[in-house]
Write an enzyme that holds these catalytic residues in place. Structure first.
Site, mmCIF file in Angstrom:
data_model
loop_
_atom_site.group_PDB
_atom_site.id
_atom_site.type_symbol
_atom_site.label_atom_id
_atom_site.label_comp_id
_atom_site.label_asym_id
_atom_site.label_seq_id
_atom_site.Cartn_x
_atom_site.Cartn_y
_atom_site.Cartn_z
ATOM 1 N N HIS A 140 36.549 -55.683 83.639
ATOM 2 C CA HIS A 140 35.939 -56.714 82.809
ATOM 3 C C HIS A 140 36.966 -57.730 82.341
ATOM 4 O O HIS A 140 38.182 -57.492 82.361
ATOM 5 C CB HIS A 140 35.253 -56.077 81.600
ATOM 6 N N GLU A 164 34.480 -46.573 79.875
ATOM 7 C CA GLU A 164 35.923 -46.375 79.859
ATOM 8 C C GLU A 164 36.274 -44.942 79.446
ATOM 9 O O GLU A 164 35.438 -44.213 78.879
ATOM 10 C CB GLU A 164 36.555 -47.383 78.887
#
Length: 328
Positions: A102, A180
């Protein structure tokens, strides 16, 4: 550049109607009318002069149509208004998996352990998402499905990227398995300050295997939307790199890889740095000790070839990647 639609057959007394069948691109870049063949299959060029020859023998509708074409020639739209087929932009490539970290998040900018905490993109991060789309476009890399985590930084990256590609029809699947790595008790701490406080040895030990998040932590993901849909018994309180690989690989094997094989088309996975490192460990022969140090910059696409298990960076860093990440 504008598109005029006309039949290859001119108007005649026996054929008074205009058949709209083939595209003709008319440039208004100079005082002369230049006709270009459209990219559309079967397009043919027809001069406006030849069409005007039959006006006297044509119907009122024919005369009105000719005048309409003249008006459109003088009011040609700008290039970015013209429709371009996505197939014309895609290179002739084998199906691949594009891995994308990202854009920079607000906590990346502050150098804090983020993990499952749901922070937004920074202004730079939004720009990086748009730039990633441009890199994929320049390489002729297309995909028909996007996978991202349940974290807003990956979701927003996917939105911005698809908007830049004008590809709003491509579906997005959000999966908590792509979140994550869970940093546990490290969540929220400044990395540099923690390194100085703990010392290099202890810092690296806890970075690889963090202590679990406290039960009363305000960063507990089970309280918010990030934890929604995660079975309670699978909600992590902390994760090592190995734990993260074990979490993501079933999703890769059960969801992503079958889609790749069934459709024969590429897919895009947007996630975070350590999740992507852990996935790379599971799908390549890269040792984990090297993977945990692998540099994965924000917004840099990485193309994975499932046939030979190779990785390559897309964009200006392609010649210098893979490389070791700098310490933070």
């Amino acid at each position: 550049m504008q598109v005029l639609w006309a039949s290859a057959a001119a108007w005649t007394a026996q054929q008074p109607l205009l058949h709209i069948t083939h595209p003709i691109c008319v440039s208004s870049d100079s005082s002369h009318t230049h006709l270009y063949r459209s990219r559309a299959k079967g397009a043919r060029s027809v001069s406006l002069a030849s069409l005007r020859m039959d006006v006297e023998e044509g119907t009122d509708w024919t005369i009105a149509s000719t005048r309409l074409f003249e008006m459109r020639r003088l009011e040609s739209p700008v290039d970015d208004e013209c429709v371009i087929s996505r197939d014309d932009l895609c290179g002739d490539q084998e199906p691949q998996v594009i891995l994308l970290r990202h854009g920079e998040s607000s906590w990346n900018d502050l150098n804090r352990f983020t993990g499952w905490h749901d922070v937004p993109l920074s202004e730079l991060g939004e720009q990086q998402a748009v730039e990633a789309a441009r890199l994929l476009l320049e390489e002729g890399i297309c995909f028909d499905h996007v996978y991202c985590s349940k974290l807003k930084r990956t979701i927003k990256t996917s939105w911005l990227l698809l908007e830049e590609l004008d590809a709003f029809d491509i579906p997005i699947t959000q999966a908590w398995q792509l979140n994550e790595r869970m940093y546990g008790a490290l969540t929220g701490l400044n990395k540099k300050a923690t390194r100085l406080q703990l010392g290099e040895l202890h810092y690296e030990q806890l970075r690889r295997e963090p202590p679990p998040m406290e039960d009363d932590s305000c960063y507990d993901p089970s309280r918010g939307s990030v934890g929604r849909g995660v079975p309670p018994e699978l909600m992590p309180r902390k994760e090592s790199f190995e734990d993260t690989t074990r979490r993501v690989m079933p999703y890769w094997n059960d969801e992503i890889l079958p889609r790749l094989h069934e459709t024969g088309k590429s897919v895009l996975i947007i996630s975070s740095k350590n999740l992507l490192r852990s996935l790379i460990v599971g799908i390549t022969d890269l040792p984990i000790d090297q993977a945990v140090e692998l540099d994965i910059p924000n917004g840099m696409p990485i193309a994975f070839n499932p046939k030979d298990g190779t990785l390559r960076a897309v964009g200006p860093l392609a010649d210098s990647w893979p490389r070791k990440a700098e310490s933070t």
